[in-house]
Design a protein around this motif. Structure first.
Motif, PDB file in Angstrom:
ATOM      1  N   LEU A  55      36.433  42.712  36.833  1.00 47.93           N
ATOM      2  CA  LEU A  55      37.684  43.431  37.144  1.00 47.93           C
ATOM      3  C   LEU A  55      38.638  43.386  35.954  1.00 47.93           C
ATOM      4  O   LEU A  55      38.633  42.423  35.186  1.00 47.93           O
ATOM      5  CB  LEU A  55      38.378  42.787  38.348  1.00 47.93           C
ATOM      6  CG  LEU A  55      37.811  43.069  39.734  1.00 47.93           C
ATOM      7  CD1 LEU A  55      38.545  42.223  40.775  1.00 47.93           C
ATOM      8  CD2 LEU A  55      37.910  44.552  40.093  1.00 47.93           C
ATOM      9  N   GLY A  59      43.377  43.529  38.413  1.00 48.66           N
ATOM     10  CA  GLY A  59      42.566  43.306  39.610  1.00 48.66           C
ATOM     11  C   GLY A  59      42.369  41.815  39.880  1.00 48.66           C
ATOM     12  O   GLY A  59      42.382  41.379  41.040  1.00 48.66           O
TER      13      GLY A  59
ATOM     14  N   LEU B  55      36.844  51.255  38.855  1.00 49.08           N
ATOM     15  CA  LEU B  55      35.910  50.302  39.474  1.00 49.08           C
ATOM     16  C   LEU B  55      34.470  50.709  39.202  1.00 49.08           C
ATOM     17  O   LEU B  55      34.169  51.901  39.087  1.00 49.08           O
ATOM     18  CB  LEU B  55      36.124  50.258  40.997  1.00 49.08           C
ATOM     19  CG  LEU B  55      37.334  49.489  41.514  1.00 49.08           C
ATOM     20  CD1 LEU B  55      37.450  49.680  43.027  1.00 49.08           C
ATOM     21  CD2 LEU B  55      37.245  47.995  41.187  1.00 49.08           C
ATOM     22  N   GLY B  59      32.009  48.842  43.563  1.00 50.37           N
ATOM     23  CA  GLY B  59      33.388  48.650  44.034  1.00 50.37           C
ATOM     24  C   GLY B  59      33.906  49.884  44.755  1.00 50.37           C
ATOM     25  O   GLY B  59      34.619  49.780  45.760  1.00 50.37           O
TER      26      GLY B  59
END
Lengths: 173, 173
Positions: A55, A59, B55, B59
């Motif tokens: 991430l 995130g 993402l 994700g």
């Protein structure tokens, strides 16, 4: 529960069972399901951690911000997740006296103001005295280092929760 | 609520207010808070969408898997989020007759089996007849295309929820 059972779950069951391995981030379990089949607990853990590591920094901070304070307002209001409630209870944080609660609330507020995320600690490795001590110590750390430390705690918490679930009797899930 | 009010929120308030802009993914709101200050609604929206777009595919699928079925078991059990309940209600999905419910349940199950995520649609732009029609149509799409379509619906839902919140009276939040 054995790993064959885990690998046989559809995404709905998987998210129901593993959705809070990372506190209040069912998105992560739901993403990890894409990586099945898993060979064992270690492999499952590896996929959770790889998702976190990949991430962007925002995130990773986001994950931390989904955690409650230790001995904070959510514990008082009874709105903690079942896992957090158990962990904070086990560390003796549900039976602090007024002075201890106040001291911890002050330290939590200072920590939030300094790092822009809450203090996260694998409470099951700790007790009430150690929590305050560790909070006071980590308040003095540099931001980049503290983000790494905090994510390390998220992973410790996740490891323990995963181990609990894999040991658990599937009939009780 | 004006944008100054949004920019003045600490992360706890921000996640409380915007945590369900993306269904059951408070992690995303918590990450977006890192990007403050925001210039306006469009800017706020842009940051939510940029996080989704960045993402990995797992994700993005994870986000979809955090969504409930339309007219599914969560609606029946009363465990939908307040936002989903309102949106499904508005599209007439709470008053289906038994045949319509069954037909939708079958299509939902086929869709889940085909794409490994649930059918997501901005129900506020739809009604009960259109939901079934659109589900049947999208069941025939290619996987890569359908992932894009579904994420587009997540963004439509998020836009509407953000617009509602920014229009909302701050005293009521």
């Amino acid at each position: 529960m054995d790993i064959e059972k885990v690998n046989s779950m559809d995404f709905g069951e998987f998210v129901d069972v593993f959705g809070n391995v990372i506190e209040r981030c069912p998105l992560i379990a739901a993403a990890v399901w894409s990586q099945r089949p898993f060979s064992d607990l270690e492999d499952l853990k590896k996929h959770f951690f790889a998702f976190i590591d990949a991430l962007p920094q925002s995130g990773q901070e986001g994950i931390l911000r989904c955690h409650p304070d230790l001995a904070g307002s959510e514990l008082r209001r009874g709105t903690l997740t079942a896992e957090s409630q158990r962990e904070q209870s086990g560390a003796g944080l549900t039976t602090l006296d007024a002075d201890e609660r106040l001291r911890l609330a002050e330290l939590n507020a200072q920590y939030r103001a300094r790092f822009d995320f809450p203090f996260v600690l694998a409470a099951r490795f700790s007790d009430r005295a150690a929590v305050s001590r560790e909070l006071a110590r980590r308040l003095l750390c540099r931001s980049a280092q503290e983000l790494r430390t905090a994510l390390g705690e998220v992973k410790k918490i996740g490891s323990l929760r995963l181990a609990d679930l894999l040991r658990a009797d599937p009939a009780k899930l």
